[in-house]
Motif scaffolding. Structure first.
Motif, PDB file in Angstrom:
ATOM      1  N   ILE A 201       8.360   6.770 -10.572  1.00 27.09           N
ATOM      2  CA  ILE A 201       7.569   7.994 -10.442  1.00 27.09           C
ATOM      3  C   ILE A 201       7.742   8.873 -11.676  1.00 27.09           C
ATOM      4  N   LEU A 202       8.977   9.060 -12.113  1.00 23.82           N
ATOM      5  CA  LEU A 202       9.232   9.881 -13.299  1.00 23.82           C
ATOM      6  C   LEU A 202       8.656   9.226 -14.557  1.00 23.82           C
ATOM      7  N   LEU A 203       8.707   7.902 -14.628  1.00 23.38           N
ATOM      8  CA  LEU A 203       8.149   7.207 -15.786  1.00 23.38           C
ATOM      9  C   LEU A 203       6.639   7.397 -15.858  1.00 23.38           C
ATOM     10  N   TYR A 204       5.962   7.245 -14.728  1.00 26.25           N
ATOM     11  CA  TYR A 204       4.518   7.476 -14.703  1.00 26.25           C
ATOM     12  C   TYR A 204       4.188   8.925 -15.054  1.00 26.25           C
TER      13      TYR A 204
ATOM     14  N   PHE B 250       0.835  -1.196   0.000  1.00 21.87           N
ATOM     15  CA  PHE B 250       0.000   0.000   0.000  1.00 21.87           C
ATOM     16  C   PHE B 250       0.872   1.250   0.000  1.00 21.87           C
ATOM     17  N   MET B 251       1.883   1.256   0.838  1.00 20.33           N
ATOM     18  CA  MET B 251       2.763   2.413   0.930  1.00 20.33           C
ATOM     19  C   MET B 251       3.498   2.640  -0.391  1.00 20.33           C
ATOM     20  N   ASN B 252       3.966   1.557  -1.019  1.00 19.82           N
ATOM     21  CA  ASN B 252       4.648   1.686  -2.310  1.00 19.82           C
ATOM     22  C   ASN B 252       3.721   2.295  -3.364  1.00 19.82           C
ATOM     23  N   SER B 253       2.497   1.803  -3.426  1.00 14.89           N
ATOM     24  CA  SER B 253       1.549   2.330  -4.416  1.00 14.89           C
ATOM     25  C   SER B 253       1.222   3.797  -4.144  1.00 14.89           C
ATOM     26  N   LEU B 254       1.126   4.164  -2.869  1.00 14.11           N
ATOM     27  CA  LEU B 254       0.866   5.565  -2.537  1.00 14.11           C
ATOM     28  C   LEU B 254       2.030   6.456  -2.968  1.00 14.11           C
ATOM     29  N   ILE B 255       3.252   5.976  -2.750  1.00 16.89           N
ATOM     30  CA  ILE B 255       4.431   6.750  -3.163  1.00 16.89           C
ATOM     31  C   ILE B 255       4.444   6.919  -4.677  1.00 16.89           C
ATOM     32  N   PHE B 256       4.244   5.825  -5.401  1.00 20.67           N
ATOM     33  CA  PHE B 256       4.241   5.895  -6.864  1.00 20.67           C
ATOM     34  C   PHE B 256       3.129   6.818  -7.368  1.00 20.67           C
ATOM     35  N   SER B 257       1.931   6.656  -6.810  1.00 19.34           N
ATOM     36  CA  SER B 257       0.768   7.377  -7.324  1.00 19.34           C
ATOM     37  C   SER B 257       0.843   8.867  -7.020  1.00 19.34           C
ATOM     38  N   PHE B 258       1.034   9.215  -5.743  1.00 17.05           N
ATOM     39  CA  PHE B 258       1.034  10.631  -5.381  1.00 17.05           C
ATOM     40  C   PHE B 258       2.254  11.350  -5.945  1.00 17.05           C
ATOM     41  N   GLY B 259       3.404  10.676  -5.939  1.00 15.57           N
ATOM     42  CA  GLY B 259       4.595  11.312  -6.493  1.00 15.57           C
ATOM     43  C   GLY B 259       4.438  11.625  -7.969  1.00 15.57           C
TER      44      GLY B 259
ATOM     45  N   ILE C 159       1.588  11.858  -9.860  1.00 10.36           N
ATOM     46  CA  ILE C 159       0.511  12.770 -10.255  1.00 10.36           C
ATOM     47  C   ILE C 159       0.822  14.212  -9.877  1.00 10.36           C
ATOM     48  N   ILE C 160       1.546  14.431  -8.791  1.00 10.18           N
ATOM     49  CA  ILE C 160       1.911  15.798  -8.416  1.00 10.18           C
ATOM     50  C   ILE C 160       2.908  16.374  -9.420  1.00 10.18           C
ATOM     51  N   ILE C 161       3.953  15.601  -9.729  1.00  8.57           N
ATOM     52  CA  ILE C 161       4.942  16.061 -10.705  1.00  8.57           C
ATOM     53  C   ILE C 161       4.291  16.280 -12.066  1.00  8.57           C
ATOM     54  N   CYS C 162       3.463  15.333 -12.477  1.00  7.07           N
ATOM     55  CA  CYS C 162       2.814  15.423 -13.784  1.00  7.07           C
ATOM     56  C   CYS C 162       1.892  16.636 -13.865  1.00  7.07           C
ATOM     57  N   SER C 163       1.096  16.887 -12.828  1.00 10.64           N
ATOM     58  CA  SER C 163       0.142  17.995 -12.868  1.00 10.64           C
ATOM     59  C   SER C 163       0.846  19.343 -12.914  1.00 10.64           C
TER      60      SER C 163
END
Length: 273
Positions: free
Chosen positions: A139-142, A69-78, A80-84
């Motif tokens: 994170i950068l790839l996403y 769960f923690m890994n997915s939260l790191i990937f997801s929030f990291g 989407i914030i950078i992307c937005s």
């Protein structure tokens, strides 16, 4: 029944039918996650004779779902914030500075919406940068993968913002960054929330990127962990259903908090003011 009322009635019936198509699988997962091994083997949609809430405790106890769960939260929030932030800044420049180069750049981003990603080339590129099995690499790839769609959303919305806002801020002495983050960015909240919600759901539910670029199990997200559960909980389908429902909860929460902005964000730019 009047001719005018009949189409509306039929549309309502169709919408209720579509709602059932969406919610019936959720109901099926919920009721079967609360059954024991004997009842769940029948794969029925009936309620369990006894509600086994301990199935969820068993998932957390034996499934090691917390770190995933923690890994997915790191990937997801990291991501989407950078992307937005980067997509909003890029869209602002593309819209405000009308030039042939910016038009070409925008068209290149649109190509990213339809062009398939070559996993072999991407893997070699990630490997050369030492991004394999790293949080920042994924994170950068996403963020890069979500940028074409996000820029497309922002572009349509920013086009409707009057240029007078920029001119007034410039006259007041605002610099480019202040003008964007203080004047423009708060006005695009609806499309920002839309991009955050859609990209979060896509990142949270993604299976391919972690499969290719994360080989260390301690960095797996929840979707890869659910795939592993098919072997860990073999013959215990009730625990698989419980795992799937637990993994689904964050996306439902994020969607419920952002759903009021999604329609306005998706239709931004569709009507010119």
């Amino acid at each position: 029944m009047s001719k005018r009322y009949a189409p509306k009635f039929l549309i309502e019936i169709m919408m209720w039918a579509l709602t059932l198509v969406i919610f019936l699988p959720l109901y099926f997962i919920l009721v079967n996650s609360l059954k024991d091994g004997m009842e769940v083997s029948a794969m029925s949609i009936g309620l369990p004779s006894v509600f086994h809430w301990e199935n969820y405790l068993e998932v957390f106890r034996t499934g090691d779902i917390g770190p995933a769960f923690m890994n997915s939260l790191i990937f997801s929030f990291g991501s989407i914030i950078i992307c937005s932030v980067l997509s909003a800044m890029a869209s602002y420049i593309i819209v405000r500075r009308k030039s042939r180069i910016n038009a070409i750049i925008f068209n290149l981003f649109l190509i990213g919406l339809i062009a398939p990603m070559n996993m072999v080339t991407t893997f070699q590129f990630m490997k050369a940068l030492h991004f394999i099995n790293t949080y920042h690499g994924l994170i950068l790839l996403y963020a890069a993968y979500f940028m074409p769609f996000t820029i497309f959303l922002y572009n349509g919305f920013i086009r409707n913002l009057p240029v007078d806002l920029d001119e007034a801020a410039t006259i007041d002495g605002a610099g480019p960054l202040y003008r964007f983050f203080v004047v423009i960015f708060p006005l695009i909240k609806s499309v920002t929330v839309t991009a955050l919600v859609i990209n979060f759901v896509n990142c949270w539910n993604d299976f391919m990127f972690p499969l290719y670029f994360v080989t260390q199990t301690d960095k797996w997200g929840v979707v890869l962990l659910l795939f592993q559960f098919t072997g860990t909980f073999y013959g215990q389908d009730q625990l698989l259903f419980a795992s799937a429902l637990v993994i689904m909860v964050p996306t439902l929460i994020v969607y419920l908090f952002g759903q009021k902005y999604i329609i306005s964000g998706m239709t931004a730019g569709a009507v010119k003011g």
